[in-house]
Design an enzyme around this catalytic site. Structure first.
Site, PDB file in Angstrom:
ATOM      1  N   TYR A  80      -0.072  -3.168  -5.667  1.00 42.42           N
ATOM      2  CA  TYR A  80       1.216  -2.636  -5.646  1.00 42.42           C
ATOM      3  C   TYR A  80       1.570  -2.783  -3.745  1.00 42.42           C
ATOM      4  CZ  TYR A  80       0.470  -0.213  -9.898  1.00 42.42           C
ATOM      5  OH  TYR A  80       0.420   0.003 -11.420  1.00 42.42           O
ATOM      6  N   SER A  81       0.970  -3.902  -3.606  1.00 42.11           N
ATOM      7  CA  SER A  81       1.247  -4.014  -2.109  1.00 42.11           C
ATOM      8  C   SER A  81       2.527  -4.366  -1.631  1.00 42.11           C
ATOM      9  CB  SER A  81       0.433  -5.350  -1.642  1.00 42.11           C
ATOM     10  OG  SER A  81       0.786  -5.840  -0.403  1.00 42.11           O
TER      11      SER A  81
END
Length: 302
Positions: A80-81
């Protein structure tokens, strides 16, 4: 401070922004009744694809890549960067190829989440690795192995996880300069420590609120300052109590706080970083951590 028309000299057109970002005072009785002023530094409004510290950290790296004649960016991040998303968007805007090394080999066989799907839509090539291999992400030899394994051409610019390196730290020093003289304390949420390392260098005393567990960030901020400036610079400290269980995790208390803040001020709060930061700074204010008259600037990174 950078010129108001776009940041460092020669920033490519698609990445140019208006600086400084807005600094807005927010009346909040949890601060005002203690004689404090809460200021929000709206870095989330800087760029639609590279909000906040992503812009400040990535632009110096992108300029270094272009100056060195590199045509491909290789970087690292979790599933989920925000850093991966911003790198992919920057690559699309500048016509650079991007490769994202994603923590978690098991994710390769699953449908892409919205964050990774956005990376792919922006042209990023994803490479999933086992968590044990991902721990080598800071090793230059591992980056060379990845380039060989993936058949990447020469001219690869490696950007570390979160974008935090000497280029990024020096870019974030401009954030401190924008706040100098306008705030007595500056606060920022911390993932990899690069923004805090730069903010503290040329700005008011700074507080970092880590969003991960582990207690490792102090050494990392010190290392980044040495890499960027040759040694310690500025005044900073970490408040480790507000990670709420770790990265991308939360608690009912965090959700209640965030919802209440949104109701009070009509401003959506991003939960991974900004909500934890504001929870921490509000708690410190209520505990009497700041002297009356203190102007507390909170960097909203988005």
């Amino acid at each position: 401070m950078y010129p108001a028309a776009g940041g460092p000299p020669d920033v490519p057109g698609p990445l140019r922004v208006a600086l400084p970002s807005p600094l807005t005072e927010v009346p909040d009785d949890r601060f005002t009744r203690r004689g404090l002023r809460l200021l929000l530094k709206r870095d989330d409004l800087l760029h639609p694809d590279l909000p906040g510290n992503k812009w400040r950290k990535l632009v110096p790296n992108l300029m270094a890549a272009r100056q060195d004649g590199h045509s491909t960016l290789l970087t690292f991040g979790g599933a989920y960067s925000g850093h991966l998303r911003a790198t992919a968007a920057a690559g699309r805007l500048l016509g650079l190829a991007t490769v994202g090394v994603v923590r978690g080999e098991e994710l390769a066989d699953r449908p892409l989440n919205t964050s990774l799907a956005r990376c792919v839509a922006d042209g990023m090539r994803l490479h999933f690795v086992a968590r044990a291999h991902y721990r080598r992400r800071a090793d230059p030899a591992y980056a060379a192995e990845l380039c060989a394994r993936l058949g990447l051409p020469g001219g690869v610019h490696v950007v570390p996880e979160g974008g935090s390196n000497a280029h990024a730290v020096r870019g974030c020093a401009a954030l401190g300069r924008e706040l100098a003289g306008h705030a007595d304390v500056a606060a920022v949420a911390c993932g990899t420590g690069g923004t805090l390392a730069g903010l503290a260098a040329d700005g008011p005393p700074a507080i970092g609120v880590p969003v991960l567990r582990g207690g490792f960030l102090g050494a990392e901020v010190a290392r980044l300052q040495c890499e960027a400036f040759g040694g310690p610079r500025g005044t900073w400290r970490l408040e480790e109590r507000f990670h709420c269980g770790g990265y991308a995790r939360g608690t009912p208390g965090l959700e209640r706080f965030a919802t209440d803040f949104e109701d009070r001020h009509g401003m959506p709060l991003e939960r991974v970083y900004v909500a934890k930061l504001l929870l921490g700074i509000t708690t410190l204010a209520e505990e009497g951590a700041f002297a009356p008259g203190t102007r507390v600037a909170v960097v909203v990174t988005g």
